[in-house]
Design an enzyme around this catalytic site. Structure first.
Site, PDB file in Angstrom:
ATOM      1  N   ASP A  69       0.847  -1.191   0.000  1.00 38.39           N
ATOM      2  CA  ASP A  69       0.000   0.000   0.000  1.00 38.39           C
ATOM      3  C   ASP A  69       0.883   1.242   0.000  1.00 38.39           C
ATOM      4  OD1 ASP A  69      -1.844   1.985   0.293  1.00 38.39           O
ATOM      5  OD2 ASP A  69      -2.590   1.342   2.248  1.00 38.39           O
ATOM      6  N   ARG A  94       1.722   8.807 -13.860  1.00 36.39           N
ATOM      7  CA  ARG A  94       1.740  10.122 -14.484  1.00 36.39           C
ATOM      8  C   ARG A  94       2.774  10.999 -13.780  1.00 36.39           C
ATOM      9  NH1 ARG A  94      -4.105  12.608 -16.287  1.00 36.39           N
ATOM     10  NH2 ARG A  94      -5.190  10.637 -16.715  1.00 36.39           N
ATOM     11  N   GLY A 134      -3.671   9.612 -22.174  1.00 34.14           N
ATOM     12  CA  GLY A 134      -3.451   9.237 -23.562  1.00 34.14           C
ATOM     13  C   GLY A 134      -3.261   7.740 -23.680  1.00 34.14           C
ATOM     14  N   HIS A 135      -3.257   7.259 -24.904  1.00 31.07           N
ATOM     15  CA  HIS A 135      -2.981   5.849 -25.180  1.00 31.07           C
ATOM     16  C   HIS A 135      -2.052   5.759 -26.388  1.00 31.07           C
ATOM     17  CE1 HIS A 135      -5.430   3.836 -22.220  1.00 31.07           C
ATOM     18  NE2 HIS A 135      -6.461   4.607 -22.516  1.00 31.07           N
ATOM     19  N   ASP A 165       3.297   1.534 -27.231  1.00 23.68           N
ATOM     20  CA  ASP A 165       3.450   0.885 -25.924  1.00 23.68           C
ATOM     21  C   ASP A 165       4.693   0.015 -25.830  1.00 23.68           C
ATOM     22  OD1 ASP A 165       1.195   2.039 -24.922  1.00 23.68           O
ATOM     23  OD2 ASP A 165      -0.045   0.239 -24.952  1.00 23.68           O
TER      24      ASP A 165
END
Length: 377
Positions: A69, A94, A134-135, A165
């Site tokens: 965690d 991010r 975004g991708h 990717d």
């Protein structure tokens, strides 16, 4: 003490991989495939739910897993302790998220100056788009790469998420890790890697950016290698399957045409006759099954290959002879690449939970307290 023994050129390199989507695990897989000891750090709930069952995901092969965690002070402190004995951290959040959690580069370099901190995002750590979502399709779009993919007169076609990717992201990140580890041998200090998928995708197309500027490369789908040329394309066979034709050089073209028994073909160097030439080839290829054409071209330099389905590839004689595919935990998958000749075969077992973290600097007593508090799984 539970310690994984790895083989290969990266044996002894310890990697903490913060769980994320495909490109992060892919980079970790590339390192684990060549001997790195990769500890995958996931959410507590995900690891607790999976229990001790091995993870079947191919990109988690050869790794171990824990749940931690990182939103709790205790979890952050434990991660820093693990990072003290690590060589590499793979972080896929991010920009700014790791810093807010207290596990950013400055936080971890304070406890381990030799650490290679490998960051991967789509847009990079700075720039106007850095904080936005975004991708793959978005990253290759603004890099200019997507505009070049597809057939003439049709919409740009994304090649699944291979370019952004995996190639521009995960593979570039693994390459960056190796660069930083090599540099560390000289300087004794770790480095922060900013691997952006938009940057990596652009780099992969270096040749074509120059081609466009020089006039050598034209609009999408009109060129030698992008289905514009009939001698570099796919063709349907009589049984609804496909062949890949790559007969670019004159000698390979001549061999293909000879084996097909074709004559009086349009001049392949005359672009105005490419549509006519393509139709002649398409008509010929539709006259036999894929298997029949495979027999015709087998062992020749015609540069014609069957377009195999994913389920067929592992059984192709060439792939079988080279061991291009392996079976791990009941899952057929690609073997590690590239090959380093003379290196023993790597343990590709599916990822399992690591219970004894003492070799990573976290004592059994400390781990027990964290588990009791629900911070560690």
């Amino acid at each position: 003490m539970e310690r994984v023994t790895r083989k290969g050129p990266l044996a002894g390199v310890r990697v903490l991989e913060l769980a994320g989507l495909a490109p992060g695990p892919f980079a970790g897989m590339m390192l684990a495939d060549h001997g790195a000891e990769v500890l995958r750090v996931d959410r507590v709930s995900a690891v607790a739910r999976a229990g001790d069952r091995p993870r079947a995901d191919v990109m988690d092969r050869g790794k171990r897993t824990i749940g931690l965690d990182l939103k709790s002070p205790e979890g952050v402190a434990a991660f820093r302790e693990l990072a003290t004995g690590a060589d590499v951290v793979i972080e896929v959040f991010r920009p700014g998220v790791a810093e807010r959690l207290g596990i950013g580069p400055a936080d971890l370099h304070a406890v381990n100056p030799r650490l290679v901190y490998a960051r991967m995002t789509g847009w990079g750590q700075d720039g106007p788009l850095a904080p936005t979502a975004g991708h793959d399709i978005d990253y290759i779009a603004i890099s200019g790469v997507l505009s070049m993919l597809g057939r003439a007169g049709e919409r740009p076609t994304p090649p699944i998420n291979i370019l952004g990717d995996f190639a521009g992201g995960g593979l570039m990140l693994a390459y960056g890790v190796l660069l930083a580890l090599l540099e560390r041998e000289r300087t004794g200090e770790g480095r922060v890697i900013d691997a952006a998928m938009v940057d990596g995708s652009a780099a992969l197309f270096a040749m074509f950016y120059h081609g466009v500027q020089s006039g050598f490369w034209g609009p999408r789908g009109t060129n030698l290698l992008d289905t514009g040329a009939p001698m570099y394309d796919t063709y349907e066979t009589s049984d609804g399957k496909y062949l890949a034709v790559g007969a670019l050089e004159p000698q390979f073209w001549a061999e293909m045409v000879r084996l097909m028994g074709l004559s009086d073909l349009p001049d392949r160097d005359d672009r105005s006759r490419w549509p006519e030439l393509r139709e002649r080839l398409a008509e010929a290829f539709r006259s036999r099954t894929r298997a029949e054409w495979e027999a015709v071209f087998d062992g020749t330099d015609a540069c014609v290959s069957p377009v195999l389905e994913m389920g067929e590839a592992a059984d192709h004689p060439h792939n079988k002879a080279r061991g291009t595919f392996v079976e791990v935990g009941g899952v057929r998958q690609p073997a590690p690449a590239p090959r380093l000749l003379g290196v023993p075969a790597q343990d590709l077992s599916p990822a399992t939970r690591l219970s004894d973290l003492s070799s990573w600097g976290l004592s059994d007593e400390a781990a027990a307290k964290l588990r009791e508090a629900g911070v560690l799984a």
